[in-house]
Scaffold this motif. Structure first.
Motif, PDB file in Angstrom:
ATOM      1  N   GLU A  30       0.832  -1.209   0.000  1.00 55.30           N
ATOM      2  CA  GLU A  30       0.000   0.000   0.000  1.00 55.30           C
ATOM      3  C   GLU A  30       0.867   1.259   0.000  1.00 55.30           C
ATOM      4  O   GLU A  30       0.516   2.259  -0.639  1.00 55.30           O
ATOM      5  N   ASN A  31       2.015   1.190   0.732  1.00 57.38           N
ATOM      6  CA  ASN A  31       2.754   2.418   1.019  1.00 57.38           C
ATOM      7  C   ASN A  31       4.242   2.049   1.154  1.00 57.38           C
ATOM      8  O   ASN A  31       4.574   0.956   1.609  1.00 57.38           O
ATOM      9  N   HIS A  32       5.131   2.971   0.755  1.00 60.65           N
ATOM     10  CA  HIS A  32       6.560   2.627   0.712  1.00 60.65           C
ATOM     11  C   HIS A  32       7.136   2.272   2.088  1.00 60.65           C
ATOM     12  O   HIS A  32       7.936   1.334   2.211  1.00 60.65           O
ATOM     13  N   ALA A  33       6.747   3.008   3.123  1.00 58.05           N
ATOM     14  CA  ALA A  33       7.266   2.711   4.470  1.00 58.05           C
ATOM     15  C   ALA A  33       6.787   1.338   4.940  1.00 58.05           C
ATOM     16  O   ALA A  33       7.526   0.578   5.580  1.00 58.05           O
ATOM     17  N   GLU A  34       5.552   1.005   4.606  1.00 56.95           N
ATOM     18  CA  GLU A  34       4.989  -0.309   4.964  1.00 56.95           C
ATOM     19  C   GLU A  34       5.766  -1.431   4.258  1.00 56.95           C
ATOM     20  O   GLU A  34       6.105  -2.454   4.867  1.00 56.95           O
ATOM     21  N   ILE A  35       6.079  -1.217   3.006  1.00 53.31           N
ATOM     22  CA  ILE A  35       6.799  -2.247   2.236  1.00 53.31           C
ATOM     23  C   ILE A  35       8.202  -2.451   2.840  1.00 53.31           C
ATOM     24  O   ILE A  35       8.635  -3.596   3.065  1.00 53.31           O
ATOM     25  N   ALA A  36       8.883  -1.334   3.129  1.00 55.10           N
ATOM     26  CA  ALA A  36      10.246  -1.431   3.667  1.00 55.10           C
ATOM     27  C   ALA A  36      10.239  -2.152   5.016  1.00 55.10           C
ATOM     28  O   ALA A  36      11.089  -3.025   5.280  1.00 55.10           O
ATOM     29  N   TYR A  37       9.285  -1.810   5.872  1.00 55.45           N
ATOM     30  CA  TYR A  37       9.210  -2.425   7.206  1.00 55.45           C
ATOM     31  C   TYR A  37       8.890  -3.928   7.087  1.00 55.45           C
ATOM     32  O   TYR A  37       9.489  -4.765   7.774  1.00 55.45           O
ATOM     33  N   THR A  38       8.004  -4.264   6.179  1.00 50.16           N
ATOM     34  CA  THR A  38       7.657  -5.681   5.973  1.00 50.16           C
ATOM     35  C   THR A  38       8.895  -6.476   5.543  1.00 50.16           C
ATOM     36  O   THR A  38       9.145  -7.582   6.054  1.00 50.16           O
ATOM     37  N   CYS A  39       9.655  -5.906   4.623  1.00 47.28           N
ATOM     38  CA  CYS A  39      10.841  -6.618   4.129  1.00 47.28           C
ATOM     39  C   CYS A  39      11.885  -6.773   5.238  1.00 47.28           C
ATOM     40  O   CYS A  39      12.606  -7.778   5.277  1.00 47.28           O
ATOM     41  N   GLU A  40      11.938  -5.789   6.174  1.00 51.60           N
ATOM     42  CA  GLU A  40      12.826  -5.914   7.348  1.00 51.60           C
ATOM     43  C   GLU A  40      12.367  -7.048   8.262  1.00 51.60           C
ATOM     44  O   GLU A  40      13.174  -7.800   8.803  1.00 51.60           O
ATOM     45  N   LEU A  41      11.035  -7.141   8.439  1.00 54.21           N
ATOM     46  CA  LEU A  41      10.489  -8.150   9.359  1.00 54.21           C
ATOM     47  C   LEU A  41      10.570  -9.555   8.793  1.00 54.21           C
ATOM     48  O   LEU A  41      10.594 -10.539   9.537  1.00 54.21           O
ATOM     49  N   TYR A  42      10.584  -9.659   7.466  1.00 52.72           N
ATOM     50  CA  TYR A  42      10.633 -10.974   6.809  1.00 52.72           C
ATOM     51  C   TYR A  42      11.812 -10.996   5.839  1.00 52.72           C
ATOM     52  O   TYR A  42      11.621 -11.026   4.612  1.00 52.72           O
ATOM     53  N   PRO A  43      13.073 -10.969   6.358  1.00 61.17           N
ATOM     54  CA  PRO A  43      14.238 -10.826   5.474  1.00 61.17           C
ATOM     55  C   PRO A  43      14.423 -12.004   4.516  1.00 61.17           C
ATOM     56  O   PRO A  43      15.065 -11.849   3.470  1.00 61.17           O
ATOM     57  N   GLU A  44      13.867 -13.142   4.856  1.00 61.81           N
ATOM     58  CA  GLU A  44      14.039 -14.306   3.974  1.00 61.81           C
ATOM     59  C   GLU A  44      13.145 -14.232   2.739  1.00 61.81           C
ATOM     60  O   GLU A  44      13.382 -14.937   1.753  1.00 61.81           O
ATOM     61  N   ALA A  45      12.118 -13.376   2.775  1.00 56.97           N
ATOM     62  CA  ALA A  45      11.190 -13.281   1.634  1.00 56.97           C
ATOM     63  C   ALA A  45      11.808 -12.449   0.513  1.00 56.97           C
ATOM     64  O   ALA A  45      12.545 -11.497   0.772  1.00 56.97           O
ATOM     65  N   ARG A  46      11.508 -12.800  -0.718  1.00 61.11           N
ATOM     66  CA  ARG A  46      12.054 -12.053  -1.872  1.00 61.11           C
ATOM     67  C   ARG A  46      11.463 -10.651  -1.947  1.00 61.11           C
ATOM     68  O   ARG A  46      12.096  -9.709  -2.375  1.00 61.11           O
ATOM     69  N   ASP A  47      10.222 -10.529  -1.564  1.00 62.31           N
ATOM     70  CA  ASP A  47       9.527  -9.233  -1.585  1.00 62.31           C
ATOM     71  C   ASP A  47       8.262  -9.404  -0.744  1.00 62.31           C
ATOM     72  O   ASP A  47       8.012 -10.479  -0.181  1.00 62.31           O
ATOM     73  N   TYR A  48       7.450  -8.364  -0.678  1.00 65.98           N
ATOM     74  CA  TYR A  48       6.245  -8.372   0.167  1.00 65.98           C
ATOM     75  C   TYR A  48       5.299  -9.511  -0.240  1.00 65.98           C
ATOM     76  O   TYR A  48       4.817 -10.294   0.597  1.00 65.98           O
ATOM     77  N   THR A  49       5.055  -9.632  -1.551  1.00 70.29           N
ATOM     78  CA  THR A  49       4.146 -10.689  -2.032  1.00 70.29           C
ATOM     79  C   THR A  49       4.648 -12.070  -1.621  1.00 70.29           C
ATOM     80  O   THR A  49       3.864 -12.960  -1.270  1.00 70.29           O
ATOM     81  N   ASP A  50       5.956 -12.229  -1.630  1.00 72.07           N
ATOM     82  CA  ASP A  50       6.538 -13.535  -1.297  1.00 72.07           C
ATOM     83  C   ASP A  50       6.261 -13.924   0.162  1.00 72.07           C
ATOM     84  O   ASP A  50       6.214 -15.109   0.489  1.00 72.07           O
ATOM     85  N   VAL A  51       6.075 -12.924   1.029  1.00 71.95           N
ATOM     86  CA  VAL A  51       5.725 -13.239   2.427  1.00 71.95           C
ATOM     87  C   VAL A  51       4.426 -14.044   2.429  1.00 71.95           C
ATOM     88  O   VAL A  51       4.336 -15.134   3.024  1.00 71.95           O
ATOM     89  N   TYR A  52       3.417 -13.532   1.741  1.00 70.37           N
ATOM     90  CA  TYR A  52       2.126 -14.227   1.723  1.00 70.37           C
ATOM     91  C   TYR A  52       2.223 -15.553   0.957  1.00 70.37           C
ATOM     92  O   TYR A  52       1.594 -16.544   1.335  1.00 70.37           O
ATOM     93  N   ALA A  53       3.016 -15.562  -0.118  1.00 69.71           N
ATOM     94  CA  ALA A  53       3.172 -16.799  -0.900  1.00 69.71           C
ATOM     95  C   ALA A  53       3.780 -17.903  -0.032  1.00 69.71           C
ATOM     96  O   ALA A  53       3.334 -19.052  -0.054  1.00 69.71           O
ATOM     97  N   ARG A  54       4.815 -17.524   0.773  1.00 73.96           N
ATOM     98  CA  ARG A  54       5.502 -18.519   1.598  1.00 73.96           C
ATOM     99  C   ARG A  54       4.598 -19.188   2.624  1.00 73.96           C
ATOM    100  O   ARG A  54       4.833 -20.333   3.011  1.00 73.96           O
ATOM    101  N   TYR A  55       3.596 -18.437   3.082  1.00 66.37           N
ATOM    102  CA  TYR A  55       2.682 -19.017   4.079  1.00 66.37           C
ATOM    103  C   TYR A  55       1.438 -19.621   3.439  1.00 66.37           C
ATOM    104  O   TYR A  55       0.478 -19.971   4.131  1.00 66.37           O
ATOM    105  N   GLY A  56       1.426 -19.720   2.113  1.00 63.95           N
ATOM    106  CA  GLY A  56       0.314 -20.400   1.426  1.00 63.95           C
ATOM    107  C   GLY A  56      -0.980 -19.605   1.430  1.00 63.95           C
ATOM    108  O   GLY A  56      -2.072 -20.183   1.412  1.00 63.95           O
ATOM    109  N   LEU A  57      -0.853 -18.280   1.453  1.00 66.08           N
ATOM    110  CA  LEU A  57      -2.073 -17.463   1.556  1.00 66.08           C
ATOM    111  C   LEU A  57      -2.636 -17.023   0.202  1.00 66.08           C
ATOM    112  O   LEU A  57      -3.738 -16.494   0.147  1.00 66.08           O
ATOM    113  N   LEU A  58      -1.880 -17.201  -0.876  1.00 64.26           N
ATOM    114  CA  LEU A  58      -2.361 -16.700  -2.169  1.00 64.26           C
ATOM    115  C   LEU A  58      -3.254 -17.734  -2.867  1.00 64.26           C
ATOM    116  O   LEU A  58      -3.198 -18.918  -2.546  1.00 64.26           O
TER     117      LEU A  58
END
Ligand code: GUN
Ligand code: ZN
Length: 438
Positions: free
Chosen positions: A234-262
């Motif tokens: 939604e927002n650049h600060a949100e994206i940056a913080y998400t990527c910090e919290l989930y460093p193993e994910a390739r990007d924000y979408t990958d966080v949800y993909a990794r947990y089988g949510l898509l």
């Protein structure tokens, strides 16, 4: 058995209108009829044809010269944010911390939840919307209040309690286990009860720990037919913080993909700043990007590239929504007016038929509900909106120069709001004129 015959100018979409001249994309009857029985549309077409199928003495309601359309569908709203609308001066993360989380805390009180659920669905109906996908607060009682109110009105709604276990104040947090248990109990009680649909609702990656995301993924696996709703990009600060919290994910979408949510039932609010890779993943999984123009403008989040997402080699499924209370209006007419401007700022246009397709059949398809709502097809539920294109003096005056249906729809979208909504039928019953508070 209750039977009603509605008469008016009926408009229902058959598919996406490619151009403004694509008359094969919709069915329009200048003198149309809809026969409603036991909450369903049992016949639709010209009044002359439909009246032949009605019993003698059927109750007829003549809405001429107004338009009859399928009730509008709003694919993303937050019912606990009625008193957050119009909160000044913040971007997403500050807005959540300063205004939204403190407001949602009030829903610890079940009585407050019941009051707001009632007022929320009143407001939704007044604006011509008959189906929403709603986020409740973290509190189980808020979802109970929402579903009880929705079921009492016989509305088809999708909702879920938000799962959130970190990065928010006490009072709006659950735990991975309680979020899982409460969600499961709510599914058992409400999903499939009458017209109610439960959505598994991890709020977004920032407010869910990896443990909670695992639990959300487990729920999606256990209940693959249910919707899953969350926020994405939604927002650049949100994206940056998400990527910090989930460093193993390739990007924000990958966080949800990794947990089988898509997947086909995944509803992802905003999706403004997606990379091409992320858009490919959403397309490949059939996930839905939810366009929330009034919210994106209000919070300064960015411009959703509707036409690019639609026309790319791997197109996205798109829904449209108000996102109340980040969004600033309950009306899907106001929403598409702002949507038009967001799209125009990117050098593109959304024609009026595409716009009205989006908030009826388009959203129904995006929510996998087109067999039930979003059209005027016989056999579907009788959720209908009656629109008056001359509802206010400014509209009436502009209507004097309107010559085509496309022009009329564009006028409704540009100047219309709840005042243009003359009546709303929910499962065949008048729901707006019946409302005490109107
Ligand atoms: N991201 C996480 N929660 C929210 C919310 O309530 N509104 C919006 N617009 N974005 C969010
Ligand atoms: Zn939202």
């Amino acid at each position: 058995m209750t039977t009603t015959l509605l008469r008016g100018r009926t408009l229902s979409f058959l598919r996406w209108p490619q151009t403004i001249d694509d008359v094969s994309a919709y069915a329009y009857e200048e003198d149309g009829g809809l026969l409603l029985r036991d909450g369903k549309i049992v016949a639709a077409g010209s009044y002359a044809e439909v009246v032949k199928k009605a019993d003698d003495g059927v109750k007829t309601i003549d809405h001429r010269p107004h338009l009859l359309l399928p009730g509008f569908i709003d694919a993303h709203m937050h019912f606990p944010q009625m008193q957050v609308i119009a909160s000044y001066g913040a971007e997403l993360l500050d807005w959540l911390n300063t205004y939204t989380f403190p407001e949602e805390k009030k829903f610890r009180d079940a009585q407050h939840g019941r009051r707001i659920a009632r007022l929320f669905l009143d407001e939704v109906i007044r604006h011509g919307t008959t189906t929403v996908a709603a986020y409740c607060s973290v509190h189980k009682s808020s979802a109970e209040a929402f579903f009880a109110e929705s079921h009492g009105r016989n509305m088809l709604n999708i909702a879920g309690k938000v799962m959130m276990d970190r990065n928010a104040p006490d009072g709006v947090l659950d735990t991975p286990q309680s979020g899982y248990d409460d969600t499961k109990a709510l599914i058992a009680e409400w999903h499939g009860k009458g017209r109610q649909h439960y959505a598994i609702t991890p709020r977004f990656a920032i407010t869910s720990s990896p443990e909670q995301m695992e639990m959300a993924g487990a729920l999606v696996k256990e209940f693959p037919d249910l919707h899953m709703q969350t926020h994405l990009s939604e927002n650049h600060a949100e994206i940056a913080y998400t990527c910090e919290l989930y460093p193993e994910a390739r990007d924000y979408t990958d966080v949800y993909a990794r947990y089988g949510l898509l997947g086909q039932k995944a509803l992802l609010g905003h999706c403004i700043h997606l990379s091409e890779r992320e858009a490919d993943v959403l397309s490949e999984t059939g996930s839905v990007a939810v366009f929330c123009p009034t919210s994106n403008l209000f919070l300064g989040s960015g411009l959703f590239d509707y036409q690019r997402y639609r026309s790319r080699e791997k197109p996205l499924r798109i829904a449209a929504a108000t996102d109340v209370g980040g969004g600033t209006n309950y009306s899907m007419l106001r929403t598409m007016d702002e949507g038009y401007k967001v799209i125009a700022l990117q050098g593109e246009k959304l024609n009026p038929f595409q716009s009205f397709w989006q908030i009826t059949r388009g959203n129904a398809e995006a929510l996998s509900l087109a067999d039930k709502v979003g059209t005027l097809d016989a056999g579907t539920d009788a959720d209908i909106v009656v629109l008056d294109s001359g509802a206010i003096p400014a509209m009436k005056l502009r209507m004097e120069t309107v010559k085509t249906l496309a022009e009329e729809l564009f006028l409704l979208q540009t100047l219309g709001d709840d005042r243009a909504v003359r009546e709303v039928y929910v499962a065949g019953r008048p729901a707006k004129s019946d409302m005490v508070s109107v």
